[in-house]
Structure formats: C-alpha cells, structure tokens
Design a protein around this motif. Structure first.
Motif, short mmCIF file in Angstrom:
data_model
loop_
_atom_site.label_atom_id
_atom_site.label_comp_id
_atom_site.label_asym_id
_atom_site.label_seq_id
_atom_site.Cartn_x
_atom_site.Cartn_y
_atom_site.Cartn_z
N CYS A 284 -58.49 56.08 -15.05
CA CYS A 284 -57.23 56.71 -14.70
C CYS A 284 -56.33 55.65 -14.09
N SER A 291 -53.29 64.46 -11.32
CA SER A 291 -54.37 63.83 -12.10
C SER A 291 -55.70 64.55 -11.88
N ALA A 295 -55.66 66.37 -16.14
CA ALA A 295 -56.28 65.45 -17.10
C ALA A 295 -57.68 65.03 -16.71
N LYS A 385 -63.33 62.84 -13.64
CA LYS A 385 -63.51 62.33 -14.99
C LYS A 385 -64.98 62.30 -15.38
N THR A 433 -56.50 58.47 -18.47
CA THR A 433 -55.57 59.49 -17.98
C THR A 433 -54.49 58.85 -17.13
N THR A 452 -51.05 63.68 -17.45
CA THR A 452 -51.42 64.72 -16.48
C THR A 452 -50.33 65.77 -16.32
#
Length: 518
Positions: A284, A291, A295, A385, A433, A452
């Motif tokens: 990211c 965020s 995403a 993530k 992301t 995002t």
C-alpha cells in the motif's frame, strides 16, 4: 437507502470513539451513525479524516477498528475533527499472545489455473523479460545504453518477449565486503536473476566494485539454463566493463550477445498452471484514511482466496506493521514464527534509534492529508492486506519465499524498496492499494493498482486498475475482494495492467541498503 447507509460518516467498530468520513462533511452537518445515534460536525471534515463521536478527555485513547491508534492531546467534543493537532501516537502496551488465535485452514479449493510460463526449473512465470543486471551504479549507464540499443531491434519479431529491462541501482560498492549489506544486495540481484519472469539475463559490472559479479554468481548459484530451453549455457554470464575495454566496446559486445538470446527467450508459450503457484506481493502506498476501510480489507479477502487455492500472499512493510503486530502474532502458526516478527520489530526500533528517528515519522505528509495521523492507525489499516489466515513464516528482505499461505517479508515502508524485496523473494504478481494515487509499476512483475476511494479513481483512471472506493457506497468488501482475486488471475495470465500499458516499471528497481556508505 436508510439515513445511516447514506451518512457521510462511518463508525467501523462498536468500541470506536471516532467515525471516518466516507465523503466530505460540512460544518454543522448532522450525520447519522445508527438508528438512534448521530453526530453534528463542528467544522468541515475531508474525505478519509476522523471525527469524534463522543466526549474524549485529554490523554484518553482514540480507537479505530476497535484498536488504539493514539492518545488525545486535548479535550474533544462530539463532532470535532481529529488529526495531528489533537492526536499523538504515544506508547502502546501490547500483548503478543503468541499463537493464541491461530485460524483453522481455509477449505481448500483445487483445479483453478492461470495461463503462465512453465520454466525448465519448474517455477511459474507470469511475464517473460530479458534483463541486464547491473552489479553497481558504475555499470548502470552502460546497462541503460545496452537496453536502448536492443530496443532498436523490432520486438514484433519476438511476440513472446515482454521487454528488455536494465536493472540498475545506486549502490554496489563502498560497503563492508561479505557483510550484511553486501549479502542483502546479492540476495536481491540474485532473486531477480533467478526470477521466473526473467527469461534470460547478463550480469554487468565495472570490475573493481565491492559487489563483484563473480561473488554474486557464486553466492546465489546463478545458472542461466534455469529459465531457458537453450541447447547449451549462454556464456559469459558475468561481464565487466574494465575487462572488455570501456563503455563503447561493452555496449557493442553485450548488445550483440543479447541479440543472440532473443530467439531463445522468445521460444516459450503460456500453458495452464495451478493457481497454487502464484506468489502475490501486497503493497500500500500513498495511503489515506480509507485504505484500511476499503482497498486493504478487500485485498485481504483476495489474499484469503489465494491461500485457499494453495497460493502464497506476502505482507511487507514492517515499519507499517508497527503498532499492529500483536494482531499478527496471535495468528502465527507457531510461537517461533510470531517471535521472528517481533525480532524484526525490535530490529527496526534499534535501527531507527541509531539515527535519532522514531518510526512515527511515518505516515508521510501525503498520508496525513488523506486522513492518517499516527503509525498505529496506518499499520492497523495496512495489515488488513494480509487477510485472516494463519501466519506461516517471516522472511528477511529478498529471501526466497518457499512457504505456502500467508507470510511476512521484512521490508521498509518505502514502496519501491519494499516491492523490490518481495519480487526478489519470488512474487510473480503485485497488488498495490493507494488512496492518494501512486502510479507504480515494477518490471518484470505486473503491478495491479487498486484505489481506496472513487474520486481519486475517476481522477486517475488511466493509472488505476480497480476501484475499491465503491465499498464506501454499499458494495461489499467480499465482492470487491473476489474481483481483485479474479483480476490477479487474469493479470497473471497476461492481461496488461494500467502501469504496463504505459510502460512504467524501468525506474522502480530499488535494492534496500541498510549499512553505512564507506
């Protein structure tokens, strides 16, 4: 649509004392939080920023995702904007509870394939590049000249070659010979040389540098035939400008050599390969306050789906795990794996301390404009993530990733360096992301860009592959996560990402140097 569903504020967890702006909020605007709860903004609040939803006294913890992201530096009223002017990181007391909450393995999924390149050594590639690997900055210009000369060759005659890349960098010398920095650079260069997305390569040095090409070849066991079906080894594997007789002679010699490689590198075709052989690097960059809401959790769903298919998902950026590591140690498959992560966290504390730096220097100015305030807040969103499966291993920077499932690699938060480490470790697809709009490519591996928030996606649609900002307007995280999973398979099978279509990725190779320059 209910008033809560259409509210510009979103409360993420029952224990939170703040809400997140999923749209811009005007001063004095009343925002429902539930059927019985609302808050009125006391000032304008930007997308991704935080709003107090109850009285908070100076010194009290601020909670987002149900976790502490810092402490109030002044008294706050409901509706107050919360950011750097009234929130600081402070110190957390974390219970690592090693392996106390290891998730059960996901239900295995078999039979799904992608169209990739099966290399003679058994590895699976998603792209097919020819590379000039520079051992030192002193051979970087020659490497670029060689790539420029080769670019004059019509690659239309070689449709299975994705491109020619000079892998150049700023280091390679003035470091301790045989020291930690030396070996880390060798792991990185060797990882790219052996990467299944590299059909063939030459190693180009100056000749007198600390990071000798011969040391690289010997320490990393470089063998050209691992990725080629050539009838005999292509030699020489390592060349030095000083031995050849200067820049001009080197460019002429190596260009001719690589032109001979082209038909051999082109002699490949895509074939069905199990999805279990994908290794996804997750990153990211240019993050914002959403965020960790859109995403990153959606990418976590995709990570879980890949793990269920027997594949591997890598979480990097140790400096952006900081403050959330206790959630990962609980998921560690064994206490020893969890302790590996904490050992790296402590290394980072010592490493940054040597230079008088605190890790909360991260978030960046751009992150803060997007609503992130402390490293704890950023980390709690970043680790989403990694999905929800068991943590199976922790790797050093650029170490070969051999474990299946969810793993961590110790990388810095700086995106080019972080992705370089994961690719060197074997990642053959990257999912990236971004909330502010990072336009990142990373040849020889495709980089999928996931926004995002929708306003940024619409503003930068030429660079973004998928909009996860739809989650803020009612699309489920699960639905977007499945879209990301399918996109990973499509891209692994040859679909070009937005960064690839623009030719981005030649400048992002960035080995991480951790030692002094001597």
């Amino acid at each position: 649509m209910s008033s809560v569903a259409s509210s510009p504020l979103l409360k993420l967890h029952p224990e939170d004392n703040i809400a997140i702006a999923r749209n811009s909020v005007a001063e004095n605007q009343e925002c429902p939080l539930s059927e019985t709860e609302s808050v009125t903004a006391r000032e304008d609040i930007d997308l991704g920023h935080k709003v107090a939803i109850q009285q908070i006294a100076k010194g009290e913890p601020i909670r987002k995702f149900g976790q502490v992201i810092g402490f109030a530096t002044s008294d706050m009223q409901p509706g107050d904007w919360i950011h750097s002017h009234n929130l600081e990181a402070g110190e957390l007391s974390l219970d690592y509870a090693y392996s106390s909450d290891v998730p059960a393995p996901p239900e295995p999924v078999e039979g799904r394939t992608f169209m990739g390149y099966r290399r003679p050594n058994g590895k699976a590639g998603t792209r097919n590049y020819l590379a000039i690997i520079s051992t030192v900055n002193c051979s970087a210009t020659a490497s670029k000249y060689i790539a420029r000369e080769l670019a004059k060759t019509s690659l239309e005659d070689y449709p299975n070659i994705d491109g020619i890349i000079p892998l150049v960098h700023k280091g390679g010398c003035a470091m301790q010979y045989d020291g930690e920095d030396h070996h880390q650079l060798m792991r990185t260069l060797g990882g790219f040389a052996k990467h299944p997305n590299i059909g063939a390569y030459v190693v180009l040095g100056l000749g007198c540098e600390t990071g000798q090409g011969s040391f690289l070849s010997d320490s990393e066991g470089l063998v050209q035939l691992q990725n080629l079906k050539a009838p005999k080894p292509l030699e020489p594997l390592v060349l030095n400008i000083q031995d050849i007789g200067g820049i001009a002679k080197t460019v002429k010699k190596v260009t001719a050599l690589l032109q001979d490689y082209l038909p051999i590198v082109n002699d490949v075709k895509r074939e069905p390969i199990p999805v279990s052989e994908l290794i996804l690097g997750t990153e990211c960059g240019g993050s914002d306050g959403n965020s960790g809401v859109t995403a990153n959790p959606a990418l976590g769903i995709a990570s879980d789906l890949l793990v269920a298919h027997g594949a591997t998902s890598i979480l990097g950026e140790t400096s952006e795990i900081y403050g959330g590591e206790h959630l990962l140690t609980r998921r560690a498959i064994t206490p020893e794996v969890g302790k590996k992560l904490i050992e790296r966290i402590k290394w980072w504390e010592e490493y940054t301390g040597k230079f008088g730096v605190v890790i909360d220097n991260n978030p960046s100015p751009g992150n803060k404009r997007g609503g992130l305030t402390t490293i704890y807040e950023k980390s709690l969103g970043a680790i989403a993530k990694g999905g929800s499966t068991a943590l199976r291993e922790v790797y050093r920077f650029a170490e070969p990733v051999t474990e299946k499932g969810f793993v961590i690699m110790d990388t810095p938060g700086y995106d080019p360096a972080s992705v370089t480490g994961m690719v060197a470790g074997g990642a053959n697809v990257v999912a990236f992301t971004t909330g502010r709009g990072s336009c990142f490519g990373c040849k020889p591996v495709p980089s999928i860009k996931i926004s995002t928030n929708t306003p940024m996606y619409e503003r930068m649609e030429d660079d973004m592959d998928l909009d996860a900002g739809r989650i803020l307007n009612g699309t489920s995280v699960e639905e977007v996560g499945r879209e990301i999973f399918e996109l990973v398979i499509d891209v692994a099978s040859g679909k070009k990402t937005k960064s690839e279509l623009q030719g981005i990725g030649d400048e992002e190779f960035c080995p991480w140097s951790i030692g002094p320059v001597l």
